[in-house]
Design a protein around this motif. Sequence first.
Motif, PDB file in Angstrom:
ATOM      1  N   LYS A   3       2.601   1.923  -3.489  1.00  0.00           N
ATOM      2  CA  LYS A   3       1.656   2.348  -4.398  1.00  0.00           C
ATOM      3  C   LYS A   3       1.531   3.788  -4.195  1.00  0.00           C
ATOM      4  O   LYS A   3       1.254   4.595  -5.135  1.00  0.00           O
ATOM      5  CB  LYS A   3       0.492   1.417  -4.219  1.00  0.00           C
ATOM      6  CG  LYS A   3       0.565   0.158  -5.170  1.00  0.00           C
ATOM      7  CD  LYS A   3      -0.867  -0.494  -4.693  1.00  0.00           C
ATOM      8  CE  LYS A   3      -0.672  -2.076  -5.395  1.00  0.00           C
ATOM      9  NZ  LYS A   3      -2.014  -2.747  -5.492  1.00  0.00           N
ATOM     10  N   THR A   4       1.431   4.207  -2.899  1.00  0.00           N
ATOM     11  CA  THR A   4       1.147   5.542  -2.460  1.00  0.00           C
ATOM     12  C   THR A   4       2.301   6.666  -2.986  1.00  0.00           C
ATOM     13  O   THR A   4       2.281   7.637  -3.344  1.00  0.00           O
ATOM     14  CB  THR A   4       0.847   5.849  -0.950  1.00  0.00           C
ATOM     15  OG1 THR A   4      -0.269   5.053  -0.934  1.00  0.00           O
ATOM     16  CG2 THR A   4       0.707   7.247  -0.508  1.00  0.00           C
ATOM     17  N   GLN A  41       0.765  -1.278  -0.008  1.00  0.00           N
ATOM     18  CA  GLN A  41      -0.121   0.067  -0.090  1.00  0.00           C
ATOM     19  C   GLN A  41       0.915   1.373   0.141  1.00  0.00           C
ATOM     20  O   GLN A  41       0.502   2.170  -0.703  1.00  0.00           O
ATOM     21  CB  GLN A  41      -1.013   0.060   1.276  1.00  0.00           C
ATOM     22  CG  GLN A  41      -2.107  -0.889   1.215  1.00  0.00           C
ATOM     23  CD  GLN A  41      -2.668  -1.062   2.504  1.00  0.00           C
ATOM     24  OE1 GLN A  41      -2.235  -0.708   3.560  1.00  0.00           O
ATOM     25  NE2 GLN A  41      -3.978  -1.731   2.568  1.00  0.00           N
ATOM     26  N   ILE A  42       1.951   1.238   0.737  1.00  0.00           N
ATOM     27  CA  ILE A  42       2.735   2.368   0.871  1.00  0.00           C
ATOM     28  C   ILE A  42       3.604   2.625  -0.530  1.00  0.00           C
ATOM     29  O   ILE A  42       3.778   3.750  -0.873  1.00  0.00           O
ATOM     30  CB  ILE A  42       3.698   2.358   2.229  1.00  0.00           C
ATOM     31  CG1 ILE A  42       2.928   2.444   3.571  1.00  0.00           C
ATOM     32  CG2 ILE A  42       4.662   3.468   2.014  1.00  0.00           C
ATOM     33  CD1 ILE A  42       3.596   1.994   4.727  1.00  0.00           C
ATOM     34  N   ASP A 102       4.830  10.121  -6.623  1.00  0.00           N
ATOM     35  CA  ASP A 102       5.857  11.151  -6.066  1.00  0.00           C
ATOM     36  C   ASP A 102       7.397  10.865  -6.580  1.00  0.00           C
ATOM     37  O   ASP A 102       8.013  11.183  -6.175  1.00  0.00           O
ATOM     38  CB  ASP A 102       5.871  11.168  -4.744  1.00  0.00           C
ATOM     39  CG  ASP A 102       4.534  11.560  -4.193  1.00  0.00           C
ATOM     40  OD1 ASP A 102       3.764  12.787  -5.093  1.00  0.00           O
ATOM     41  OD2 ASP A 102       3.934  11.531  -3.202  1.00  0.00           O
TER      42      ASP A 102
END
Length: 142
Positions: free
Chosen positions: A37-38, A34-35, A42
């Motif tokens: 992908k987040t 999840q992290i 950026d």
Amino acid sequence: MIIIEELVTEEEVRHIFPLMKDLRPYLDETRFIQIWKTMQPDGYRIFAMYDAGELVAFTGIQIRTNMYYFRHVFVHELVTRADIRSKGYGKELLSFVHDWGREHECVTVALESALIRDDAHRFYETKMGYDRFCYSFKKELG
């Protein structure tokens, strides 16, 4: 033969989770993905190092710009498998990051290392020529 390649698919990134768990033991695999992908939008990128086809190390990096480092590569993670540390893999992978940063017009490579990681600090300072020049601070907002 040593190969360094960027990991771009979820399946490839899952493959490095055991090494990530060594560095960040509080993460489970679901949260890790999840992290990841987040962070991707950026510019977060993962490069894995293989020796004879076997995963030996990885780094997670991102290009950032600020008023004190200017355009720089920030090293979020640099992990070598625990059973083969001090064999030159970390040095070769971090040297790859330096070259990659130059190719992407960065003027600095920056990283943070936990206070308890004395071996890592010696590596960064004595083998890689990094300067220890500041402290990072954090406040949990829970």
